[in-house]
Scaffold this motif. Structure first.
Motif, PDB file in Angstrom:
ATOM      1  N   ASN A 126       0.818  -1.224   0.000  1.00 49.19           N
ATOM      2  CA  ASN A 126       0.000   0.000   0.000  1.00 49.19           C
ATOM      3  C   ASN A 126       0.849   1.269   0.000  1.00 49.19           C
ATOM      4  O   ASN A 126       0.352   2.357   0.280  1.00 49.19           O
ATOM      5  CB  ASN A 126      -0.937   0.009   1.217  1.00 49.19           C
ATOM      6  N   ARG A 127       2.127   1.141  -0.339  1.00 53.20           N
ATOM      7  CA  ARG A 127       3.004   2.312  -0.391  1.00 53.20           C
ATOM      8  C   ARG A 127       2.984   2.959  -1.766  1.00 53.20           C
ATOM      9  O   ARG A 127       2.634   2.328  -2.761  1.00 53.20           O
ATOM     10  CB  ARG A 127       4.447   1.914  -0.056  1.00 53.20           C
ATOM     11  N   THR A 128       3.421   4.195  -1.799  1.00 54.24           N
ATOM     12  CA  THR A 128       3.604   4.863  -3.088  1.00 54.24           C
ATOM     13  C   THR A 128       4.943   4.428  -3.673  1.00 54.24           C
ATOM     14  O   THR A 128       5.823   3.929  -2.964  1.00 54.24           O
ATOM     15  CB  THR A 128       3.623   6.392  -2.917  1.00 54.24           C
ATOM     16  N   GLN A 129       5.101   4.635  -4.974  1.00 48.63           N
ATOM     17  CA  GLN A 129       6.386   4.313  -5.596  1.00 48.63           C
ATOM     18  C   GLN A 129       7.503   5.175  -5.003  1.00 48.63           C
ATOM     19  O   GLN A 129       8.640   4.699  -4.839  1.00 48.63           O
ATOM     20  CB  GLN A 129       6.308   4.518  -7.109  1.00 48.63           C
ATOM     21  N   LYS A 130       7.185   6.405  -4.664  1.00 49.06           N
ATOM     22  CA  LYS A 130       8.180   7.301  -4.075  1.00 49.06           C
ATOM     23  C   LYS A 130       8.694   6.734  -2.748  1.00 49.06           C
ATOM     24  O   LYS A 130       9.906   6.712  -2.488  1.00 49.06           O
ATOM     25  CB  LYS A 130       7.586   8.693  -3.861  1.00 49.06           C
ATOM     26  N   SER A 131       7.770   6.256  -1.913  1.00 45.69           N
ATOM     27  CA  SER A 131       8.143   5.697  -0.609  1.00 45.69           C
ATOM     28  C   SER A 131       8.945   4.410  -0.761  1.00 45.69           C
ATOM     29  O   SER A 131       9.966   4.209  -0.088  1.00 45.69           O
ATOM     30  CB  SER A 131       6.885   5.431   0.222  1.00 45.69           C
ATOM     31  N   PHE A 132       8.505   3.550  -1.673  1.00 45.94           N
ATOM     32  CA  PHE A 132       9.195   2.268  -1.876  1.00 45.94           C
ATOM     33  C   PHE A 132      10.584   2.487  -2.472  1.00 45.94           C
ATOM     34  O   PHE A 132      11.539   1.801  -2.107  1.00 45.94           O
ATOM     35  CB  PHE A 132       8.357   1.367  -2.785  1.00 45.94           C
ATOM     36  N   ALA A 133      10.688   3.443  -3.390  1.00 43.09           N
ATOM     37  CA  ALA A 133      11.992   3.754  -3.988  1.00 43.09           C
ATOM     38  C   ALA A 133      12.971   4.228  -2.921  1.00 43.09           C
ATOM     39  O   ALA A 133      14.146   3.852  -2.921  1.00 43.09           O
ATOM     40  CB  ALA A 133      11.833   4.823  -5.073  1.00 43.09           C
ATOM     41  N   LYS A 134      12.489   5.021  -1.974  1.00 46.08           N
ATOM     42  CA  LYS A 134      13.335   5.500  -0.882  1.00 46.08           C
ATOM     43  C   LYS A 134      13.784   4.331  -0.002  1.00 46.08           C
ATOM     44  O   LYS A 134      14.947   4.247   0.389  1.00 46.08           O
ATOM     45  CB  LYS A 134      12.584   6.533  -0.050  1.00 46.08           C
ATOM     46  N   ASP A 135      12.853   3.421   0.291  1.00 45.20           N
ATOM     47  CA  ASP A 135      13.171   2.268   1.137  1.00 45.20           C
ATOM     48  C   ASP A 135      14.247   1.387   0.503  1.00 45.20           C
ATOM     49  O   ASP A 135      15.081   0.800   1.197  1.00 45.20           O
ATOM     50  CB  ASP A 135      11.924   1.421   1.388  1.00 45.20           C
ATOM     51  N   THR A 136      14.208   1.279  -0.816  1.00 43.85           N
ATOM     52  CA  THR A 136      15.138   0.385  -1.524  1.00 43.85           C
ATOM     53  C   THR A 136      16.345   1.122  -2.103  1.00 43.85           C
ATOM     54  O   THR A 136      17.145   0.531  -2.818  1.00 43.85           O
ATOM     55  CB  THR A 136      14.405  -0.358  -2.656  1.00 43.85           C
ATOM     56  N   ASN A 190      21.276  -0.892   4.845  1.00 43.54           N
ATOM     57  CA  ASN A 190      20.269   0.122   4.525  1.00 43.54           C
ATOM     58  C   ASN A 190      19.018  -0.023   5.385  1.00 43.54           C
ATOM     59  O   ASN A 190      18.066   0.732   5.228  1.00 43.54           O
ATOM     60  CB  ASN A 190      19.849   0.006   3.057  1.00 43.54           C
ATOM     61  N   THR A 191      19.011  -0.963   6.307  1.00 49.40           N
ATOM     62  CA  THR A 191      17.773  -1.309   6.995  1.00 49.40           C
ATOM     63  C   THR A 191      17.279  -0.211   7.920  1.00 49.40           C
ATOM     64  O   THR A 191      16.082  -0.077   8.129  1.00 49.40           O
ATOM     65  CB  THR A 191      17.961  -2.616   7.809  1.00 49.40           C
ATOM     66  N   PHE A 192      18.163   0.590   8.531  1.00 48.46           N
ATOM     67  CA  PHE A 192      17.707   1.556   9.522  1.00 48.46           C
ATOM     68  C   PHE A 192      16.779   2.607   8.916  1.00 48.46           C
ATOM     69  O   PHE A 192      15.941   3.165   9.618  1.00 48.46           O
ATOM     70  CB  PHE A 192      18.906   2.241  10.197  1.00 48.46           C
ATOM     71  N   ALA A 193      16.922   2.871   7.626  1.00 49.00           N
ATOM     72  CA  ALA A 193      16.050   3.849   6.969  1.00 49.00           C
ATOM     73  C   ALA A 193      14.598   3.392   6.976  1.00 49.00           C
ATOM     74  O   ALA A 193      13.683   4.201   6.900  1.00 49.00           O
ATOM     75  CB  ALA A 193      16.517   4.094   5.541  1.00 49.00           C
TER      76      ALA A 193
END
Length: 229
Positions: free
Chosen positions: A20-30, A138-141
């Motif tokens: 249910n995330r936006t592409q912007k949010s998922f791109a930041k996570d990855t 990268n997990t802490f983000a």
């Protein structure tokens, strides 16, 4: 690579991983650009993502999209993929610390799982098998989501009282975050291990849970001693 890049299959996996995330949010996570993610989802990119990027997608997926699925869609051979350099350094540090253990052990194949990067079998003592899950740098983000996904995995898998699970990180903030959000409803042997990223040695290990059928001191000889800096 030993196969064809299936853009359609990868697009479906990415949509599942988004949740249910936006592409912007998922791109930041990855840790990739939104444009890069969008081109993969819309099948406009002709080359597949790197293996490191696929690892980040798998670790940050909301619907447990497995790394082997992503690798297969991109044409990579799931059986010949090396772990990232960060994780390999942590594996090396743990392996060195294990050389001082009093028990004999052998490496157990990690086939069938992308959650554990190292599994050890012990021939004596109260612990028969030790599972290691190395947390990427990268997990802490996205610590909240990663913690929830990791604990959900533990809850969904039955583990006998003679097995031990350790999460390993080289990020002190992440180590303390997991300490502060320790689970209290898991009947298993569970610990956190912190690696000193400068010396690449085990800095400390904290046991968070002990299986109810074991005495609380049963894990003492299976716990790394603290190594003050």
């Amino acid at each position: 690579m030993n196969g064809q890049f299936d853009k359609s299959a990868l697009s479906l996996l990415l949509k599942r991983a988004l949740g249910n995330r936006t592409q912007k949010s998922f791109a930041k996570d990855t840790q990739m650009s939104q444009e890069h993610l969008s081109r993969l989802v819309t099948q406009k990119r002709e080359t597949p993502p790197t293996i490191d990027t696929l690892m980040k997608i798998a670790l940050n997926s909301q619907n447990r999209v497995a790394l082997p699925e992503l690798l297969a869609a991109c044409g990579y051979d799931p059986n010949t993929v090396a772990v990232s350099a960060t994780i390999q350094h942590m594996i090396d540090a743990v392996t060195l610390a294990l050389s001082h253990f009093p028990y004999k052990f052998s490496e157990h194949p990690c086939d069938g799982t992308d959650f554990y990067q190292m599994i050890l079998d012990f021939s004596d003592g109260p612990i028969h098998r030790w599972y290691f899950h190395f947390l990427p740098d990268n997990t802490f983000a996205s610590a909240d989501h990663a913690l929830a996904a990791n604990l959900l995995y533990l809850i969904s898998k039955e583990m006998d009282s003679h097995s031990k699970i350790s999460f390993v990180t080289s990020i002190p903030l992440l180590f303390h975050y997991y300490m502060e959000h320790r689970p209290y409803n898991l009947d298993l042997n569970f610990s956190l291990i912190l690696i000193n990223e400068h010396t690449l040695a085990v800095s400390k290990e904290t046991v968070l849970q002990t299986a109810s059928s074991l005495q609380t001191d049963a894990l003492d000889s299976y716990t790394f001693p603290s190594n003050p800096e």
